[in-house]
Design an enzyme around this catalytic site. Structure first.
Site, mmCIF file in Angstrom:
data_model
loop_
_atom_site.group_PDB
_atom_site.id
_atom_site.type_symbol
_atom_site.label_atom_id
_atom_site.label_comp_id
_atom_site.label_asym_id
_atom_site.label_seq_id
_atom_site.Cartn_x
_atom_site.Cartn_y
_atom_site.Cartn_z
ATOM 1 C CG HIS A 101 26.259 5.209 16.289
ATOM 2 N ND1 HIS A 101 24.648 5.136 15.845
ATOM 3 C CD2 HIS A 101 25.920 5.329 17.351
ATOM 4 C CE1 HIS A 101 23.527 4.744 16.678
ATOM 5 N NE2 HIS A 101 24.772 4.969 18.085
ATOM 6 C CG LEU A 102 32.509 1.799 15.562
ATOM 7 C CD1 LEU A 102 33.018 0.496 14.873
ATOM 8 C CD2 LEU A 102 34.042 2.336 16.053
HETATM 9 P P1 AMP Z 1 23.567 4.929 20.831
HETATM 10 O O1 AMP Z 1 22.776 4.299 21.977
HETATM 11 O O2 AMP Z 1 24.423 3.737 20.357
HETATM 12 O O3 AMP Z 1 22.571 4.818 19.890
HETATM 13 O O4 AMP Z 1 24.445 6.255 20.443
HETATM 14 C C1 AMP Z 1 23.486 7.202 19.782
HETATM 15 C C2 AMP Z 1 24.809 8.544 20.448
HETATM 16 O O5 AMP Z 1 24.254 9.060 19.249
HETATM 17 C C3 AMP Z 1 24.706 8.856 21.659
HETATM 18 O O6 AMP Z 1 25.836 8.735 22.192
HETATM 19 C C4 AMP Z 1 24.681 10.042 21.634
HETATM 20 O O7 AMP Z 1 24.749 10.878 22.368
HETATM 21 C C5 AMP Z 1 24.588 10.611 20.103
HETATM 22 N N1 AMP Z 1 24.426 11.479 19.336
HETATM 23 C C6 AMP Z 1 22.594 11.945 19.303
HETATM 24 N N2 AMP Z 1 22.891 13.340 18.856
HETATM 25 C C7 AMP Z 1 23.451 13.227 18.817
HETATM 26 C C8 AMP Z 1 24.249 15.257 17.421
HETATM 27 N N3 AMP Z 1 23.631 15.293 17.331
HETATM 28 N N4 AMP Z 1 25.095 14.775 17.245
HETATM 29 C C9 AMP Z 1 26.222 13.902 18.071
HETATM 30 N N5 AMP Z 1 25.907 13.093 18.847
HETATM 31 C C10 AMP Z 1 24.434 13.177 18.950
#
Ligand code: AMP
Ligand code: ZN
Length: 115
Positions: A101-102
């Protein structure tokens, strides 16, 4: 970074099994609002197909879809003062969700170097 696709939170969102605030969606990529925003505007640009991280990308067309969509969303939402794109990759980077994810962030001044 390994993960079972059946348990992957972004795969579940892609399948509609978990709700999310979608701002864009096509067959290859979708964009949702981050549930814990780190800026006034914080979106996630996510390939529909499960890829564990940037390090695992084999099909380079994924980059066209993800980067192209991120800049298109930034343009359409009027991020004219600038924005930051972040792809955490692997344990030391702080990646918590093992599905590529970006992060697209805007609406405030960002520090450099990053934390
Ligand atoms: P990373 O730490 O780069 O892997 O980013 C993961 C991101 O996903 C974090 O910023 C979380 O806040 C976000 N995240 C986790 N679960 C969800 C969800 N159900 N809906 C939207 N964002 C999410
Ligand atoms: Zn996944």
């Amino acid at each position: 970074m390994k993960s079972k696709m059946s348990e992957c939170i972004f795969c579940k969102i892609a399948k509609g099994e978990i709700p999310a605030d979608f701002v864009y969606r096509d067959e290859t990529v979708f964009v949702i609002r981050d549930i814990t925003p780190q800026a006034p505007a914080h979106f996630l640009v996510i390939p529909t197909r499960h890829v564990a991280s940037a390090a695992e990308v084999a099909d380079l067309a994924i980059w066209a879809a993800v980067m192209g969509r991120a800049t298109e969303v930034a343009r359409s939402l009027g991020f004219t003062d600038g924005y930051r794109m972040v792809i955490n990759t692997g344990v030391q980077s702080g990646q918590t969700v093992p599905h590529l994810h970006l992060h697209l962030l805007s609406g405030r001044v960002f520090g450099w170097p990053p934390g």
